[in-house]
Design a protein around this motif. Sequence first.
Motif, PDB file in Angstrom:
ATOM      1  N   ASP A  87      42.716  43.902  35.968  1.00 58.46           N
ATOM      2  CA  ASP A  87      41.777  44.463  36.516  1.00 58.46           C
ATOM      3  C   ASP A  87      40.859  45.510  35.869  1.00 58.46           C
ATOM      4  OD1 ASP A  87      40.272  46.350  38.512  1.00 58.46           O
ATOM      5  OD2 ASP A  87      41.985  46.810  39.814  1.00 58.46           O
ATOM      6  N   PRO A  88      39.579  44.758  35.484  1.00 57.56           N
ATOM      7  CA  PRO A  88      38.788  45.340  34.602  1.00 57.56           C
ATOM      8  C   PRO A  88      38.219  46.783  35.090  1.00 57.56           C
ATOM      9  CG  PRO A  88      38.205  43.258  34.902  1.00 57.56           C
ATOM     10  CD  PRO A  88      39.138  43.658  36.050  1.00 57.56           C
ATOM     11  N   GLY A  89      38.042  47.079  36.293  1.00 62.40           N
ATOM     12  CA  GLY A  89      37.750  48.410  36.699  1.00 62.40           C
ATOM     13  C   GLY A  89      38.539  49.486  36.731  1.00 62.40           C
ATOM     14  N   ARG A  90      39.746  49.057  37.065  1.00 65.67           N
ATOM     15  CA  ARG A  90      40.767  49.922  37.050  1.00 65.67           C
ATOM     16  C   ARG A  90      41.092  50.381  35.423  1.00 65.67           C
ATOM     17  NH1 ARG A  90      46.921  49.327  39.512  1.00 65.67           N
ATOM     18  NH2 ARG A  90      47.374  51.425  39.149  1.00 65.67           N
ATOM     19  N   ALA A  91      40.984  49.415  34.728  1.00 68.36           N
ATOM     20  CA  ALA A  91      41.424  49.640  33.219  1.00 68.36           C
ATOM     21  C   ALA A  91      40.029  50.607  32.765  1.00 68.36           C
ATOM     22  CB  ALA A  91      41.140  48.432  32.523  1.00 68.36           C
ATOM     23  N   PHE A  92      38.792  50.215  32.953  1.00 66.01           N
ATOM     24  CA  PHE A  92      37.619  51.185  32.680  1.00 66.01           C
ATOM     25  C   PHE A  92      37.731  52.591  33.000  1.00 66.01           C
ATOM     26  CE2 PHE A  92      33.612  52.923  33.502  1.00 66.01           C
ATOM     27  CZ  PHE A  92      32.985  53.195  32.407  1.00 66.01           C
TER      28      PHE A  92
END
Length: 193
Positions: A87-92
Amino acid sequence: MGDDHSTARPLRADARRNRERVLQIAQEALASDGLTISFDEIARRAGFGVGTVYRHFPTKEALFEAVLLGRIERFVADARALATAEDPGRAFFGWFAWVVEQVSANQALCDMLESGSAMAFRPGSTLEDDFAGALGRLLDRAQRAGAVRRDLVVDDVQDLLRGCLAAERRARARGGAVRMADVICDGMRAEPH
Protein backbone atom coordinates in the motif's frame (compact mmCIF):
# COMPACT_ATOMS: atom_id res chain seq x y z
CA MET A 1 54.15 -13.65 20.85
CA GLY A 2 50.99 -15.63 21.35
CA ASP A 3 50.22 -13.51 24.41
CA ASP A 4 50.51 -10.30 22.37
CA HIS A 5 47.89 -11.51 19.93
CA SER A 6 45.55 -12.73 22.65
CA THR A 7 45.72 -9.39 24.50
CA ALA A 8 45.40 -7.26 21.34
CA ARG A 9 42.02 -8.65 20.39
CA PRO A 10 40.28 -7.86 23.69
CA LEU A 11 41.64 -4.30 23.56
CA ARG A 12 40.19 -3.81 20.09
CA ALA A 13 36.92 -5.33 21.23
CA ASP A 14 36.96 -3.10 24.32
CA ALA A 15 37.63 -0.05 22.18
CA ARG A 16 34.77 -1.01 19.89
CA ARG A 17 32.44 -1.50 22.87
CA ASN A 18 33.57 1.83 24.32
CA ARG A 19 32.84 3.60 21.04
CA GLU A 20 29.39 1.99 20.83
CA ARG A 21 28.72 2.95 24.46
CA VAL A 22 29.73 6.57 23.78
CA LEU A 23 27.46 6.67 20.72
CA GLN A 24 24.54 5.18 22.67
CA ILE A 25 24.92 7.61 25.57
CA ALA A 26 25.44 10.53 23.19
CA GLN A 27 22.29 9.57 21.28
CA GLU A 28 20.26 9.50 24.50
CA ALA A 29 21.82 12.76 25.77
CA LEU A 30 21.30 14.57 22.48
CA ALA A 31 17.69 13.42 22.30
CA SER A 32 16.90 14.73 25.77
CA ASP A 33 19.28 17.69 26.17
CA GLY A 34 20.04 18.81 22.62
CA LEU A 35 23.22 20.20 21.15
CA THR A 36 24.22 22.02 24.35
CA ILE A 37 25.32 18.81 26.10
CA SER A 38 29.06 18.76 26.86
CA PHE A 39 31.70 16.14 26.17
CA ASP A 40 32.34 15.96 29.90
CA GLU A 41 28.69 15.17 30.60
CA ILE A 42 28.53 12.50 27.90
CA ALA A 43 31.71 10.92 29.29
CA ARG A 44 30.30 11.03 32.83
CA ARG A 45 27.03 9.38 31.76
CA ALA A 46 28.95 6.71 29.84
CA GLY A 47 31.17 6.05 32.85
CA PHE A 48 34.37 7.04 31.01
CA GLY A 49 36.99 9.72 31.31
CA VAL A 50 36.66 12.50 28.75
CA GLY A 51 39.87 11.23 27.09
CA THR A 52 38.07 8.04 26.06
CA VAL A 53 35.42 10.09 24.27
CA TYR A 54 38.09 12.22 22.56
CA ARG A 55 39.96 9.11 21.40
CA HIS A 56 36.94 8.05 19.39
CA PHE A 57 35.61 11.48 18.46
CA PRO A 58 38.20 14.28 18.22
CA THR A 59 35.58 17.03 18.48
CA LYS A 60 32.13 17.48 19.92
CA GLU A 61 30.90 18.15 16.38
CA ALA A 62 32.32 14.81 15.15
CA LEU A 63 30.43 12.95 17.87
CA PHE A 64 27.19 14.80 17.24
CA GLU A 65 27.53 14.27 13.49
CA ALA A 66 28.02 10.52 13.99
CA VAL A 67 24.89 10.29 16.11
CA LEU A 68 22.63 12.61 14.11
CA LEU A 69 23.65 11.41 10.66
CA GLY A 70 23.12 7.87 11.92
CA ARG A 71 19.51 8.80 12.68
CA ILE A 72 19.02 10.28 9.21
CA GLU A 73 20.56 7.17 7.65
CA ARG A 74 17.90 5.18 9.51
CA PHE A 75 15.16 7.35 7.99
CA VAL A 76 16.63 6.70 4.54
CA ALA A 77 16.88 2.95 5.16
CA ASP A 78 13.30 2.79 6.37
CA ALA A 79 12.04 4.78 3.36
CA ARG A 80 13.92 2.42 1.04
CA ALA A 81 12.44 -0.61 2.80
CA LEU A 82 8.95 0.83 2.30
CA ALA A 83 9.53 1.53 -1.42
CA THR A 84 7.97 -1.81 -2.36
CA ALA A 85 5.18 -1.82 0.23
CA GLU A 86 1.86 -3.21 -0.92
CA ASP A 87 0.00 0.00 0.00
CA PRO A 88 2.10 2.96 -1.27
CA GLY A 89 -0.14 5.59 0.33
CA ARG A 90 0.00 3.96 3.73
CA ALA A 91 3.79 3.57 3.39
CA PHE A 92 4.26 7.25 2.48
CA PHE A 93 2.01 8.67 5.21
CA GLY A 94 3.26 6.21 7.81
CA TRP A 95 6.89 7.07 7.08
CA PHE A 96 6.17 10.83 7.17
CA ALA A 97 4.38 10.56 10.54
CA TRP A 98 7.12 8.29 11.94
CA VAL A 99 9.87 10.76 10.98
CA VAL A 100 7.93 13.61 12.59
CA GLU A 101 7.45 11.56 15.75
CA GLN A 102 11.12 10.54 15.93
CA VAL A 103 12.53 13.99 15.22
CA SER A 104 10.10 15.98 17.36
CA ALA A 105 11.03 13.80 20.34
CA ASN A 106 14.77 14.34 19.69
CA GLN A 107 16.00 17.71 20.95
CA ALA A 108 19.25 17.62 18.95
CA LEU A 109 17.56 16.87 15.62
CA CYS A 110 15.12 19.70 16.34
CA ASP A 111 18.02 22.01 17.23
CA MET A 112 19.66 21.16 13.87
CA LEU A 113 16.50 21.97 11.95
CA GLU A 114 15.86 25.18 13.85
CA SER A 115 19.43 26.37 13.33
CA GLY A 116 18.67 26.66 9.63
CA SER A 117 21.09 23.92 8.68
CA ALA A 118 18.23 21.84 7.27
CA MET A 119 19.56 18.33 7.84
CA ALA A 120 23.16 19.48 8.54
CA PHE A 121 24.67 17.22 5.92
CA ARG A 122 28.44 17.04 5.57
CA PRO A 123 29.74 18.74 2.40
CA GLY A 124 30.22 16.12 -0.30
CA SER A 125 28.00 13.63 1.52
CA THR A 126 25.48 11.73 -0.53
CA LEU A 127 23.14 11.43 2.45
CA GLU A 128 21.09 14.49 1.48
CA ASP A 129 20.57 13.05 -2.01
CA ASP A 130 19.85 9.62 -0.52
CA PHE A 131 17.18 11.13 1.75
CA ALA A 132 15.54 13.05 -1.11
CA GLY A 133 15.77 10.01 -3.41
CA ALA A 134 14.20 7.63 -0.92
CA LEU A 135 11.46 10.14 -0.12
CA GLY A 136 10.95 10.73 -3.84
CA ARG A 137 10.34 7.02 -4.48
CA LEU A 138 7.77 6.86 -1.68
CA LEU A 139 6.08 10.02 -2.98
CA ASP A 140 6.03 8.86 -6.61
CA ARG A 141 4.50 5.48 -5.74
CA ALA A 142 1.89 7.09 -3.48
CA GLN A 143 0.99 9.60 -6.20
CA ARG A 144 0.69 6.86 -8.84
CA ALA A 145 -1.59 4.94 -6.46
CA GLY A 146 -3.80 8.03 -6.17
CA ALA A 147 -3.13 8.50 -2.44
CA VAL A 148 -1.11 11.75 -2.60
CA ARG A 149 -1.79 14.98 -4.47
CA ARG A 150 -0.08 15.06 -7.88
CA ASP A 151 1.06 18.69 -7.53
CA LEU A 152 3.55 17.94 -4.74
CA VAL A 153 7.26 17.47 -5.40
CA VAL A 154 9.97 16.20 -3.06
CA ASP A 155 11.05 19.73 -2.07
CA ASP A 156 7.44 20.50 -1.08
CA VAL A 157 7.28 17.41 1.12
CA GLN A 158 10.62 18.23 2.74
CA ASP A 159 9.38 21.76 3.49
CA LEU A 160 6.15 20.34 4.89
CA LEU A 161 8.18 17.93 7.01
CA ARG A 162 10.23 20.78 8.50
CA GLY A 163 7.14 22.91 9.10
CA CYS A 164 5.33 19.99 10.64
CA LEU A 165 8.21 19.36 13.02
CA ALA A 166 8.16 22.95 14.24
CA ALA A 167 4.37 22.89 14.66
CA GLU A 168 4.49 19.51 16.43
CA ARG A 169 7.05 20.79 18.94
CA ARG A 170 4.98 23.91 19.67
CA ALA A 171 1.85 21.77 20.11
CA ARG A 172 3.69 19.45 22.49
CA ALA A 173 5.08 22.41 24.46
CA ARG A 174 1.59 23.77 25.08
CA GLY A 175 0.18 20.32 25.84
CA GLY A 176 -1.83 20.18 22.62
CA ALA A 177 -3.47 16.89 21.71
CA VAL A 178 -3.65 17.58 17.97
CA ARG A 179 -1.13 15.58 15.98
CA MET A 180 0.34 17.96 13.43
CA ALA A 181 1.53 15.10 11.24
CA ASP A 182 -2.08 13.97 10.81
CA VAL A 183 -3.12 17.49 9.77
CA ILE A 184 -0.25 17.82 7.28
CA CYS A 185 -0.87 14.32 5.91
CA ASP A 186 -4.55 15.15 5.41
CA GLY A 187 -3.46 18.18 3.38
CA MET A 188 -1.23 16.01 1.17
CA ARG A 189 -3.93 13.46 0.44
CA ALA A 190 -5.36 13.30 -3.08
CA GLU A 191 -8.97 14.36 -3.48
CA PRO A 192 -11.25 11.33 -3.73
CA HIS A 193 -12.66 10.91 -7.21
